[in-house]
Design a protein around this motif. Structure first.
Motif, PDB file in Angstrom:
ATOM      1  N   TRP A 182       0.827  -1.204   0.000  1.00 27.18           N
ATOM      2  CA  TRP A 182       0.000   0.000   0.000  1.00 27.18           C
ATOM      3  C   TRP A 182       0.865   1.260   0.000  1.00 27.18           C
ATOM      4  O   TRP A 182       0.528   2.249  -0.655  1.00 27.18           O
ATOM      5  CB  TRP A 182      -0.950  -0.005   1.208  1.00 27.18           C
ATOM      6  CG  TRP A 182      -2.324  -0.465   0.854  1.00 27.18           C
ATOM      7  CD1 TRP A 182      -2.812  -1.737   0.914  1.00 27.18           C
ATOM      8  CD2 TRP A 182      -3.407   0.353   0.386  1.00 27.18           C
ATOM      9  NE1 TRP A 182      -4.124  -1.757   0.514  1.00 27.18           N
ATOM     10  CE2 TRP A 182      -4.518  -0.493   0.186  1.00 27.18           C
ATOM     11  CE3 TRP A 182      -3.544   1.713   0.125  1.00 27.18           C
ATOM     12  CZ2 TRP A 182      -5.744  -0.027  -0.282  1.00 27.18           C
ATOM     13  CZ3 TRP A 182      -4.770   2.189  -0.340  1.00 27.18           C
ATOM     14  CH2 TRP A 182      -5.854   1.331  -0.535  1.00 27.18           C
TER      15      TRP A 182
ATOM     16  N   CYS B 115      -5.900   8.136  -0.586  1.00 29.68           N
ATOM     17  CA  CYS B 115      -5.371   6.767  -0.469  1.00 29.68           C
ATOM     18  C   CYS B 115      -5.251   6.345   0.989  1.00 29.68           C
ATOM     19  O   CYS B 115      -5.614   5.213   1.351  1.00 29.68           O
ATOM     20  CB  CYS B 115      -4.015   6.674  -1.147  1.00 29.68           C
ATOM     21  SG  CYS B 115      -4.034   6.822  -2.950  1.00 29.68           S
TER      22      CYS B 115
ATOM     23  N   VAL C  96      -7.885   2.136  -5.996  1.00 29.69           N
ATOM     24  CA  VAL C  96      -8.309   3.015  -4.906  1.00 29.69           C
ATOM     25  C   VAL C  96      -9.755   3.455  -5.118  1.00 29.69           C
ATOM     26  O   VAL C  96     -10.544   3.545  -4.167  1.00 29.69           O
ATOM     27  CB  VAL C  96      -7.371   4.228  -4.800  1.00 29.69           C
ATOM     28  CG1 VAL C  96      -7.884   5.240  -3.761  1.00 29.69           C
ATOM     29  CG2 VAL C  96      -5.954   3.783  -4.440  1.00 29.69           C
TER      30      VAL C  96
ATOM     31  N   ASN D 177      -8.443  10.819  -7.180  1.00 33.50           N
ATOM     32  CA  ASN D 177      -8.038   9.552  -7.771  1.00 33.50           C
ATOM     33  C   ASN D 177      -8.963   9.154  -8.914  1.00 33.50           C
ATOM     34  O   ASN D 177      -8.499   8.647  -9.949  1.00 33.50           O
ATOM     35  CB  ASN D 177      -8.024   8.447  -6.707  1.00 33.50           C
ATOM     36  CG  ASN D 177      -6.742   8.405  -5.900  1.00 33.50           C
ATOM     37  OD1 ASN D 177      -5.746   7.847  -6.341  1.00 33.50           O
ATOM     38  ND2 ASN D 177      -6.783   9.020  -4.723  1.00 33.50           N
TER      39      ASN D 177
END
Length: 319
Positions: free
Chosen positions: A194, A234, A286, A300
């Motif tokens: 991640w 995120c 995401v 995103n």
């Protein structure tokens, strides 16, 4: 004749591993080349032009302190994984299930499959195809490489691996380290994956859309703020998903432009070559996890949509 760098070692015959690299582009070629130099039996499985060049001249590895041709095996067939102790899966995340299905009939009992890929769920996807009889472990890759031409890998920086703990990963890590590949075993590879995903989400799409290297794009008007928004989204998704991300991610993101100012993202390179990118497994991942966890990720989503739009122009006619 190649100039052999200092520090290259040859393992004892009893410790010699047979290693297959499935999807041997620049990343797989780099690690496969180092392992072959250290005396392990390596076969690179890749595209025909790449394989043909290696068969004729060996793999040219251009790195700091070394620029030479390394003799090793190469093949275009997934069946070349037969008998391998370790398989490095280096295909694009879009090809994960297909590659796993191709190697399944040829895997030796007890072989360790390491996923050296972008994204955070490739090991789970491979495990779903291979089943419980085969050992699969995720690996986080920190390396900058390129392929200037067939059979030619250029190393630009770093080169570490972080591997998930598994029955065979400790021995693999020991052999990799002896071959000049700094390797760490971690019980939190998901968090490390991640952490890398956050960096990729911050840089890859913007680099692809603008076709600019990291050091230049961060100087663009509003880009630093947009990247901070990407990172914040995120981290919010990761937290909602129960992921513990190690280290200072914000600092890591800032440091990339300083440590690799001339680097174009892999997504930028794919877009420039008219190839499908891994954007669905970066910002797109995401977006999907955000939707599943009710975490808004508008920046995103915008970057993912823009890269998909750029990709859709492949083969279209410009008015």
């Amino acid at each position: 004749m190649p100039t052999e760098p200092s520090g290259a070692t040859t393992p004892a015959q009893s410790q010699r591993l047979k290693i297959a690299v499935m999807g041997a582009g620049s990343v797989g070629g780099y690690f496969g080349g180092l392992l072959a130099r250290a005396g392990h039996g390596v076969v690179l499985i890749g595209r025909p032009a790449h394989v043909q060049a290696i068969e004729q001249h060996g793999l040219r590895l251009e790195a700091r302190g070394f620029d030479g041709h390394i003799p090793l095996q190469a093949s275009t067939e997934a069946s070349a994984v037969q008998g391998a102790d370790v398989v490095l899966l280096c295909v694009k995340s879009t090809d994960t299930e297909a590659a796993a299905a191709q190697i399944l009939p040829h895997l030796a009992p007890g072989a360790l499959v390491l996923t050296l890929q972008n994204g955070v769920d490739n090991d789970e996807r491979v495990r779903a195809v291979l089943g419980p009889a085969h050992e699969v472990a995720a690996a986080v890759v920190y390396v900058a490489t390129s392929m200037p031409g067939p059979g030619h890998v250029k190393h630009h920086g770093r080169g570490e691996l972080v591997i998930a703990s598994s029955p065979r990963s400790a021995e693999a890590a020991r052999q990799f380290a002896a071959a000049g590949i700094p390797t760490e075993i971690s019980d939190n590879v998901r968090g490390a994956l991640w952490a890398k995903l956050v960096v990729n989400c911050a840089y890859n799409a913007i680099s692809a859309i603008a076709q600019l290297p990291y050091g230049v794009l961060v100087q663009g008007a509003g880009v630093a703020d947009a990247m901070r928004d990407v990172v914040a989204e995120c981290l919010a998704v990761a937290k909602a998903d129960g992921v513990q991300i190690p280290g200072d991610v914000e600092a890591a993101v800032r440091g990339i432009a300083q440590s690799m100012p001339g680097q174009y993202s892999s997504t930028a390179q794919d877009v420039a070559r008219g190839k499908p990118s891994e954007i669905d497994h970066l910002n797109g991942y995401v977006v999907r996890r955000g939707a599943a966890l009710a975490v808004p990720v508008p920046v995103n989503r915008a970057l993912w949509a823009l890269v998909k739009l750029v990709e859709s122009r492949r083969g279209s006619h410009t008015p």
